[in-house]
Design an enzyme around this catalytic site. Structure first.
Site, PDB file in Angstrom:
ATOM      1  N   CYS A  76     -55.527  15.324   9.743  1.00 41.58           N
ATOM      2  CA  CYS A  76     -56.411  14.429   8.979  1.00 41.58           C
ATOM      3  C   CYS A  76     -55.667  13.478   8.053  1.00 41.58           C
ATOM      4  O   CYS A  76     -56.288  12.755   7.277  1.00 41.58           O
ATOM      5  CB  CYS A  76     -57.419  15.255   8.190  1.00 41.58           C
ATOM      6  SG  CYS A  76     -58.494  16.230   9.269  1.00 41.58           S
TER       7      CYS A  76
ATOM      8  N   LYS B 133     -65.658  21.863   2.566  1.00 43.39           N
ATOM      9  CA  LYS B 133     -65.522  21.841   4.025  1.00 43.39           C
ATOM     10  C   LYS B 133     -64.546  22.936   4.430  1.00 43.39           C
ATOM     11  O   LYS B 133     -63.390  22.936   4.001  1.00 43.39           O
ATOM     12  CB  LYS B 133     -65.029  20.465   4.481  1.00 43.39           C
ATOM     13  CG  LYS B 133     -64.777  20.404   5.977  1.00 43.39           C
ATOM     14  CD  LYS B 133     -64.442  18.998   6.447  1.00 43.39           C
ATOM     15  CE  LYS B 133     -64.097  19.006   7.923  1.00 43.39           C
ATOM     16  NZ  LYS B 133     -63.755  17.668   8.417  1.00 43.39           N
TER      17      LYS B 133
ATOM     18  N   GLU C 275     -64.320  22.868  -5.776  1.00 46.65           N
ATOM     19  CA  GLU C 275     -64.204  21.649  -4.951  1.00 46.65           C
ATOM     20  C   GLU C 275     -65.327  20.662  -5.266  1.00 46.65           C
ATOM     21  O   GLU C 275     -65.100  19.468  -5.426  1.00 46.65           O
ATOM     22  CB  GLU C 275     -64.253  22.005  -3.455  1.00 46.65           C
ATOM     23  CG  GLU C 275     -62.957  22.556  -2.884  1.00 46.65           C
ATOM     24  CD  GLU C 275     -61.900  21.477  -2.665  1.00 46.65           C
ATOM     25  OE1 GLU C 275     -62.154  20.298  -2.967  1.00 46.65           O
ATOM     26  OE2 GLU C 275     -60.801  21.824  -2.191  1.00 46.65           O
TER      27      GLU C 275
ATOM     28  N   LYS D 255     -70.134  22.337   4.478  1.00 45.92           N
ATOM     29  CA  LYS D 255     -69.964  22.249   5.931  1.00 45.92           C
ATOM     30  C   LYS D 255     -69.047  23.347   6.436  1.00 45.92           C
ATOM     31  O   LYS D 255     -67.993  23.535   5.833  1.00 45.92           O
ATOM     32  CB  LYS D 255     -69.355  20.879   6.246  1.00 45.92           C
ATOM     33  CG  LYS D 255     -69.010  20.678   7.704  1.00 45.92           C
ATOM     34  CD  LYS D 255     -68.302  19.378   7.901  1.00 45.92           C
ATOM     35  CE  LYS D 255     -67.832  19.296   9.343  1.00 45.92           C
ATOM     36  NZ  LYS D 255     -66.973  18.194   9.574  1.00 45.92           N
TER      37      LYS D 255
HETATM   38  C1  PBG Z   1     -63.145  14.998  10.791  1.00 45.72           C
HETATM   39  C2  PBG Z   1     -64.406  15.737  11.013  1.00 45.72           C
HETATM   40  C3  PBG Z   1     -64.618  16.934  11.718  1.00 45.72           C
HETATM   41  C4  PBG Z   1     -65.991  17.155  11.728  1.00 45.72           C
HETATM   42  C5  PBG Z   1     -66.565  16.118  10.987  1.00 45.72           C
HETATM   43  N1  PBG Z   1     -65.564  15.271  10.533  1.00 45.72           N
HETATM   44  C6  PBG Z   1     -63.693  17.795  12.491  1.00 45.72           C
HETATM   45  C7  PBG Z   1     -62.660  18.589  11.822  1.00 45.72           C
HETATM   46  O1  PBG Z   1     -62.535  18.641  10.605  1.00 45.72           O
HETATM   47  O2  PBG Z   1     -61.891  19.163  12.583  1.00 45.72           O
HETATM   48  C8  PBG Z   1     -66.708  18.278  12.412  1.00 45.72           C
HETATM   49  C9  PBG Z   1     -68.090  17.993  12.840  1.00 45.72           C
HETATM   50  C10 PBG Z   1     -68.678  18.954  13.799  1.00 45.72           C
HETATM   51  O3  PBG Z   1     -68.085  19.968  14.207  1.00 45.72           O
HETATM   52  O4  PBG Z   1     -69.816  18.697  14.192  1.00 45.72           O
HETATM   53  N2  PBG Z   1     -62.236  15.575   9.955  1.00 45.72           N
END
Ligand code: PBG
Length: 330
Positions: A131, A196, A234, A249
């Protein structure tokens, strides 16, 4: 008071009473539908692990969103881009003519009323699939902030209504806020992917976005699924830095975190019902093991009951279609 004076079944007697006392309802206004955009024209690549979802070229994406709005009234989307070329740092995503800015301009031209949330991250744009900018085998936080800020400004200038950083770098909300403000984009809100987690539930997404890390995993920047105090820290940092909305998430394995965040902060709270959560439902449905429409409704309702105000979900289109078909208000 207790039984026999109290009988909780009285308020479950029939549909009219149940409708009256229902505490939680998912509305189409709560939902954001994600899409994956690719270069070219007339491209519609099915995403095998996410039945009903496609990588779409801009022309077909615009047509699809038009149909989404016309048939369901869902008017909010989240955009992910898959570029034809990747680089070491994700700089390709910062260009005016990168795939997502191009898509945003095309959508806005035809559908100005649709709210476009632009995901900000480098993993779809880097050769290594991480990322951010990799230094000595790990993602360098502060170097990555530069590309995130530049990408955010490009997306907002193209017309993105909401900027949604999903990278999990420290300090990115503050840096993005400043970059937006310095460019006169002070009215563009930030939806921060605040808590996340480093989750196996992202598996299908990484096929869809072609963004799987080529070495290692994301545990040095995404959160440990075992932690919930840390989620509060966070979220707190993102609020201090200027986030307008915060996110938890994935959603389903983290309903406790959603509730904690909602009880702790007075903020619009987003939950991302991610790809793996979607695909499990689809797989079970395809096998006839569950009543898929009921399962989808139960899942979205649970996420909202846990405290989410807004839900990002690949089920958005189907959920609203099901409700309308059944003659229910949604
Ligand atoms: C990008 C991102 C991801 C998701 C949303 N933005 C993938 C990750 O972090 O590997 C996942 C979304 C999903 O699984 O529906 N960083």
């Amino acid at each position: 008071m207790s039984f026999p004076i109290t009988r909780l079944r009285r308020l479950r007697k029939n549909a009219v009473i149940r409708d009256m006392v229902r505490e939680t309802e998912v509305n189409r206004d709560d939902l954001i539908m994600p899409y994956f955009v690719v270069p070219g024209t007339n491209v519609k690549n099915p995403i095998k692990s996410m039945p009903g979802n496609y990588q779409l070229s801009v022309d077909l994406l615009v047509a699809e969103i038009k149909d989404l709005v016309a048939t369901t009234g869902v008017n909010k989307i989240l955009l992910f881009g898959i570029p034809d070329q990747k680089d070491e740092t994700g700089a390709v995503a910062c260009e005016h003519n990168a795939i997502v800015p191009v898509a945003i301009r095309a959508i806005k031209k035809e559908l100005p009323q649709v709210l476009i949330v632009a995901d900000v991250c480098n993993c779809e744009y880097t050769t290594h699939g991480h990322c951010g900018t990799v230094v000595d085998g790990d993602v360098d936080n502060d170097l990555t902030l530069k590309t995130l800020a530049a990408q955010s400004v490009t997306l907002a200038q193209a017309g993105a209504d909401v900027i949604a950083p999903s990278d999990m770098m420290d300090g990115r909300v503050g840096v993005i806020r400043k970059a937006l403000d310095d460019n006169g984009l002070y009215n563009t809100p930030i939806m921060a992917y605040s808590a996340k987690y480093a989750s196996a539930f992202y598996g299908p997404f990484r096929d869809a976005a072609e963004s799987a890390p080529q070495f290692g995993d994301r545990s040095s920047y995404q959160m440990d699924p075992a932690n919930s105090d840390e989620a509060i820290r966070e979220v707190e940092q993102d609020i201090i830095e200027g986030a307008d909305m915060v996110m938890v998430k994935p959603a389903l394995s983290y309903l406790d975190v959603i509730r904690r965040v909602k009880d702790t902060f007075n903020m619009p709270l987003v939950a991302y019902n991610v790809s793996g959560e979607f695909s499990m439902v689809k797989a079970a449905g395809a096998n006839g093991w569950v009543d898929e429409a009921r399962l989808i409704k139960e899942i979205l309702t649970s996420i909202k009951r846990a405290g989410a105000d807004i839900i990002i979900t690949y089920h958005a289109r189907e959920f609203v279609t099901n409700e309308l078909k059944a003659g229910r208000r949604v």
